[in-house]
Write a protein that holds these residues in place. Sequence first.
Motif, PDB file in Angstrom:
ATOM      1  N   SER A 250     -15.143 -22.729  71.398  1.00  0.00           N
ATOM      2  CA  SER A 250     -16.458 -22.376  72.422  1.00  0.00           C
ATOM      3  C   SER A 250     -17.403 -21.931  71.275  1.00  0.00           C
ATOM      4  O   SER A 250     -18.365 -22.207  71.597  1.00  0.00           O
ATOM      5  CB  SER A 250     -15.940 -21.415  73.531  1.00  0.00           C
ATOM      6  OG  SER A 250     -17.177 -20.942  74.048  1.00  0.00           O
ATOM      7  N   LYS A 251     -17.094 -20.946  70.244  1.00  0.00           N
ATOM      8  CA  LYS A 251     -18.139 -20.472  69.498  1.00  0.00           C
ATOM      9  C   LYS A 251     -18.907 -21.551  68.676  1.00  0.00           C
ATOM     10  O   LYS A 251     -19.923 -21.895  68.428  1.00  0.00           O
ATOM     11  CB  LYS A 251     -17.486 -19.421  68.544  1.00  0.00           C
ATOM     12  CG  LYS A 251     -18.426 -18.842  67.382  1.00  0.00           C
ATOM     13  CD  LYS A 251     -17.614 -18.024  66.513  1.00  0.00           C
ATOM     14  CE  LYS A 251     -18.562 -17.222  65.609  1.00  0.00           C
ATOM     15  NZ  LYS A 251     -17.843 -16.265  64.683  1.00  0.00           N
TER      16      LYS A 251
ATOM     17  N   LYS B  56     -21.356 -23.555  70.963  1.00  0.00           N
ATOM     18  CA  LYS B  56     -22.365 -22.717  71.171  1.00  0.00           C
ATOM     19  C   LYS B  56     -23.487 -23.013  69.933  1.00  0.00           C
ATOM     20  O   LYS B  56     -24.796 -22.866  70.003  1.00  0.00           O
ATOM     21  CB  LYS B  56     -22.102 -21.408  71.686  1.00  0.00           C
ATOM     22  CG  LYS B  56     -21.654 -21.346  72.968  1.00  0.00           C
ATOM     23  CD  LYS B  56     -21.065 -20.131  73.219  1.00  0.00           C
ATOM     24  CE  LYS B  56     -20.434 -19.834  74.745  1.00  0.00           C
ATOM     25  NZ  LYS B  56     -20.177 -18.622  74.997  1.00  0.00           N
TER      26      LYS B  56
ATOM     27  N   TRP C 183     -25.514 -26.121  70.084  1.00  0.00           N
ATOM     28  CA  TRP C 183     -26.384 -26.118  71.055  1.00  0.00           C
ATOM     29  C   TRP C 183     -27.782 -26.754  70.784  1.00  0.00           C
ATOM     30  O   TRP C 183     -28.102 -26.461  69.415  1.00  0.00           O
ATOM     31  CB  TRP C 183     -26.941 -25.122  71.918  1.00  0.00           C
ATOM     32  CG  TRP C 183     -25.916 -24.550  72.921  1.00  0.00           C
ATOM     33  CD1 TRP C 183     -24.739 -25.172  73.246  1.00  0.00           C
ATOM     34  CD2 TRP C 183     -26.055 -23.206  73.335  1.00  0.00           C
ATOM     35  NE1 TRP C 183     -24.027 -24.377  73.886  1.00  0.00           N
ATOM     36  CE2 TRP C 183     -24.789 -23.212  74.091  1.00  0.00           C
ATOM     37  CE3 TRP C 183     -26.959 -22.072  73.446  1.00  0.00           C
ATOM     38  CZ2 TRP C 183     -24.429 -21.856  74.940  1.00  0.00           C
ATOM     39  CZ3 TRP C 183     -26.419 -20.890  74.139  1.00  0.00           C
ATOM     40  CH2 TRP C 183     -25.408 -20.915  74.946  1.00  0.00           C
TER      41      TRP C 183
ATOM     42  N   ARG D  90     -30.266 -23.636  72.718  1.00  0.00           N
ATOM     43  CA  ARG D  90     -30.278 -23.422  74.007  1.00  0.00           C
ATOM     44  C   ARG D  90     -29.178 -24.138  74.751  1.00  0.00           C
ATOM     45  O   ARG D  90     -28.952 -25.273  74.523  1.00  0.00           O
ATOM     46  CB  ARG D  90     -31.788 -23.812  74.652  1.00  0.00           C
ATOM     47  CG  ARG D  90     -32.910 -23.310  73.968  1.00  0.00           C
ATOM     48  CD  ARG D  90     -34.224 -23.788  74.507  1.00  0.00           C
ATOM     49  NE  ARG D  90     -34.169 -23.296  76.139  1.00  0.00           N
ATOM     50  CZ  ARG D  90     -35.101 -23.811  76.899  1.00  0.00           C
ATOM     51  NH1 ARG D  90     -36.297 -24.590  76.406  1.00  0.00           N
ATOM     52  NH2 ARG D  90     -35.073 -23.465  78.143  1.00  0.00           N
ATOM     53  N   SER D  91     -28.732 -23.452  75.662  1.00  0.00           N
ATOM     54  CA  SER D  91     -27.659 -24.062  76.455  1.00  0.00           C
ATOM     55  C   SER D  91     -28.053 -25.169  76.979  1.00  0.00           C
ATOM     56  O   SER D  91     -28.974 -25.128  77.980  1.00  0.00           O
ATOM     57  CB  SER D  91     -26.948 -22.937  77.662  1.00  0.00           C
ATOM     58  OG  SER D  91     -26.314 -23.759  78.415  1.00  0.00           O
TER      59      SER D  91
ATOM     60  N   ALA E   7     -18.300 -25.180  76.827  1.00  0.00           N
ATOM     61  CA  ALA E   7     -19.186 -25.464  75.762  1.00  0.00           C
ATOM     62  C   ALA E   7     -20.458 -24.159  75.888  1.00  0.00           C
ATOM     63  O   ALA E   7     -21.414 -24.292  75.166  1.00  0.00           O
ATOM     64  CB  ALA E   7     -19.865 -26.717  76.055  1.00  0.00           C
ATOM     65  N   GLY E   8     -20.168 -23.491  77.076  1.00  0.00           N
ATOM     66  CA  GLY E   8     -21.404 -22.633  77.343  1.00  0.00           C
ATOM     67  C   GLY E   8     -22.516 -23.363  77.924  1.00  0.00           C
ATOM     68  O   GLY E   8     -23.666 -22.844  77.796  1.00  0.00           O
TER      69      GLY E   8
ATOM     70  N   THR F 204     -24.779 -25.177  80.952  1.00  0.00           N
ATOM     71  CA  THR F 204     -25.255 -24.729  82.315  1.00  0.00           C
ATOM     72  C   THR F 204     -25.291 -25.659  83.248  1.00  0.00           C
ATOM     73  O   THR F 204     -25.889 -26.715  83.146  1.00  0.00           O
ATOM     74  CB  THR F 204     -26.838 -24.285  82.203  1.00  0.00           C
ATOM     75  OG1 THR F 204     -27.030 -23.143  81.019  1.00  0.00           O
ATOM     76  CG2 THR F 204     -27.483 -23.753  83.502  1.00  0.00           C
TER      77      THR F 204
ATOM     78  N   LYS G  18     -19.515 -32.101  71.282  1.00  0.00           N
ATOM     79  CA  LYS G  18     -20.453 -31.851  70.197  1.00  0.00           C
ATOM     80  C   LYS G  18     -21.006 -33.101  69.611  1.00  0.00           C
ATOM     81  O   LYS G  18     -22.332 -33.163  69.424  1.00  0.00           O
ATOM     82  CB  LYS G  18     -19.347 -31.342  68.760  1.00  0.00           C
ATOM     83  CG  LYS G  18     -20.196 -30.688  67.708  1.00  0.00           C
ATOM     84  CD  LYS G  18     -19.395 -30.028  66.538  1.00  0.00           C
ATOM     85  CE  LYS G  18     -19.947 -29.373  65.488  1.00  0.00           C
ATOM     86  NZ  LYS G  18     -19.354 -28.709  64.581  1.00  0.00           N
TER      87      LYS G  18
END
Length: 265
Positions: free
Chosen positions: A160-161, A164, A167, A171-172, A188-189, A191, A261
């Motif tokens: 997850s890190k 992120k 991004w 930005r998400s 993936a964090g 939105t 990714k």
Amino acid sequence: MARNRVRITSLLALSAALALVTGCGNSNDSSSKSGTEGKEGKPVVVVTTTWEGAFAKAAGAEEVKVIVPQSVHHAPDYDPKPSDLAAVAEADFVLYAPFEPYAEKIKEAAGSQAELVEVNLDNDADKVNAEVARLGELFGTEDAATKWKATFDTERAKLSKDLKAAWPGGRSPAVVSQVFTAWAAELAGATTVGTYGPEAVTPAQLAELSQKKPALVLDNAHMSTGTVLPDSGAEHVKITNYPGADLDLLPVYRNAANDLKKAMS
């Protein structure tokens, strides 16, 4: 889910043939079971698919038999064989999902004394941890389940890190997700601006989702309804929920992270 067809007649016929070979009875006396304990007293677990199998393995089960081959894309369509019934007859636990109604018929047809366990198949991290802990308690393998949870939480946090950090523009990304791939968006964090499925997407839904202007569309590889929002410019990512023959759930997350990714880059 659609197409939950149960071939009861064929199952009963198979069970009759199986009884001649294995001598299985229909007694409800649990003491009539024999030889159902696996390595060092560990339970023998039969699962309908590799997804349930991965949950069982994570919980500490060592003797796991998978009924539905990986080549079968839609598990409820599978027609059990006599060898499947034989495996069920020797099991301590049979794991199935609510959309696989033939599981109980398999148990009944085989005359099994196994405990039928419904599993909530969802790769959402909280739900995975809850199910693995529950199964570990059920199997008497709590220590193994706790150890697996620690490994899973650490690995998932790293993935997850990393996502992120990838991004676009920091930005998400906005995501439209099939209902059974929402866990990947969370990994993936991203939105989530809309969801669809499992039914086919209607023209009205397409129009509504297009207005959300998503950067990514997450499709379910095992229940794909085809390319969604083909003219939106969004990257389409196929997410696989089912683990491989090794019954290891972690590669499912690694593969999803790798595909996400690439899509974000």
